[in-house]
Design a protein around this motif. Sequence first.
Motif, mmCIF file in Angstrom:
data_model
loop_
_atom_site.group_PDB
_atom_site.id
_atom_site.type_symbol
_atom_site.label_atom_id
_atom_site.label_comp_id
_atom_site.label_asym_id
_atom_site.label_seq_id
_atom_site.Cartn_x
_atom_site.Cartn_y
_atom_site.Cartn_z
ATOM 1 N N MET A 1 0.847 -1.168 0.000
ATOM 2 C CA MET A 1 0.000 0.000 0.000
ATOM 3 C C MET A 1 0.893 1.233 0.000
ATOM 4 N N LEU A 2 0.515 2.180 -0.819
ATOM 5 C CA LEU A 2 1.230 3.455 -0.890
ATOM 6 C C LEU A 2 0.418 4.494 -0.138
ATOM 7 N N VAL A 3 1.027 5.213 0.778
ATOM 8 C CA VAL A 3 0.358 6.277 1.522
ATOM 9 C C VAL A 3 0.979 7.593 1.098
ATOM 10 N N LEU A 4 0.138 8.513 0.631
ATOM 11 C CA LEU A 4 0.606 9.811 0.158
ATOM 12 C C LEU A 4 -0.010 10.932 0.979
ATOM 13 N N GLN A 5 0.693 12.017 1.038
ATOM 14 C CA GLN A 5 0.153 13.213 1.684
ATOM 15 C C GLN A 5 -0.069 14.250 0.598
ATOM 16 N N ARG A 6 -1.270 14.787 0.518
ATOM 17 C CA ARG A 6 -1.608 15.796 -0.470
ATOM 18 C C ARG A 6 -2.305 16.957 0.235
ATOM 19 N N LYS A 7 -2.159 18.145 -0.287
ATOM 20 C CA LYS A 7 -2.838 19.321 0.230
ATOM 21 C C LYS A 7 -3.991 19.676 -0.700
ATOM 22 N N LYS A 8 -4.890 20.517 -0.222
ATOM 23 C CA LYS A 8 -6.007 20.973 -1.036
ATOM 24 C C LYS A 8 -5.474 21.553 -2.344
ATOM 25 N N GLY A 9 -6.071 21.114 -3.440
ATOM 26 C CA GLY A 9 -5.652 21.581 -4.764
ATOM 27 C C GLY A 9 -4.595 20.704 -5.411
ATOM 28 N N GLU A 10 -4.007 19.787 -4.664
ATOM 29 C CA GLU A 10 -2.992 18.901 -5.233
ATOM 30 C C GLU A 10 -3.649 17.634 -5.771
ATOM 31 N N SER A 11 -2.951 16.968 -6.677
ATOM 32 C CA SER A 11 -3.488 15.785 -7.355
ATOM 33 C C SER A 11 -2.472 14.663 -7.365
ATOM 34 N N LEU A 12 -2.968 13.507 -7.788
ATOM 35 C CA LEU A 12 -2.076 12.394 -8.083
ATOM 36 C C LEU A 12 -2.620 11.684 -9.311
ATOM 37 N N LEU A 13 -1.753 10.999 -10.003
ATOM 38 C CA LEU A 13 -2.122 10.303 -11.224
ATOM 39 C C LEU A 13 -2.023 8.801 -11.015
ATOM 40 N N LEU A 14 -3.020 8.088 -11.543
ATOM 41 C CA LEU A 14 -2.985 6.624 -11.584
ATOM 42 C C LEU A 14 -2.890 6.242 -13.049
ATOM 43 N N GLY A 15 -1.770 5.706 -13.429
ATOM 44 C CA GLY A 15 -1.568 5.408 -14.843
ATOM 45 C C GLY A 15 -1.517 6.701 -15.628
ATOM 46 N N ASP A 16 -1.937 6.610 -16.894
ATOM 47 C CA ASP A 16 -1.883 7.775 -17.772
ATOM 48 C C ASP A 16 -3.197 8.544 -17.836
ATOM 49 N N ASP A 17 -4.303 7.930 -17.349
ATOM 50 C CA ASP A 17 -5.588 8.553 -17.626
ATOM 51 C C ASP A 17 -6.526 8.709 -16.437
ATOM 52 N N ILE A 18 -6.027 8.547 -15.214
ATOM 53 C CA ILE A 18 -6.855 8.747 -14.034
ATOM 54 C C ILE A 18 -6.164 9.763 -13.125
ATOM 55 N N GLN A 19 -6.897 10.821 -12.806
ATOM 56 C CA GLN A 19 -6.364 11.858 -11.926
ATOM 57 C C GLN A 19 -7.287 12.010 -10.723
ATOM 58 N N ILE A 20 -6.706 12.018 -9.523
ATOM 59 C CA ILE A 20 -7.458 12.221 -8.293
ATOM 60 C C ILE A 20 -6.949 13.510 -7.659
ATOM 61 N N SER A 21 -7.882 14.442 -7.417
ATOM 62 C CA SER A 21 -7.523 15.743 -6.856
ATOM 63 C C SER A 21 -8.201 15.944 -5.512
#
Length: 78
Positions: A1-21
């Motif tokens: 499992m990968l645990v990331l820390q993100r702030k409001k307005g930041e995103s992460l990408l899953l593969g080339d075509d999925i973005q979670i903000s």
Amino acid sequence: MLVLQRKKGESLLLGDDIQISVVDIGADTVRLAIEAPKDVKILRKELAEAAIANQEAVADQEQIQKIKSILSSDRHSV
């Protein structure tokens, strides 16, 4: 499992075509925006688990009805 820390307005990408903000952060909730192709199924985990439990309950009921039918026909043939 990968645990990331993100702030409001930041995103992460899953593969080339999925973005979670991260859209908003509250006291005990986080609002996320998910951009994904239409063919990607997105469900809250608790809804997916409930759907599986419901399918299992329906299958169990069908089995119970089959057994009742068999038992009922056995009584009539005795």
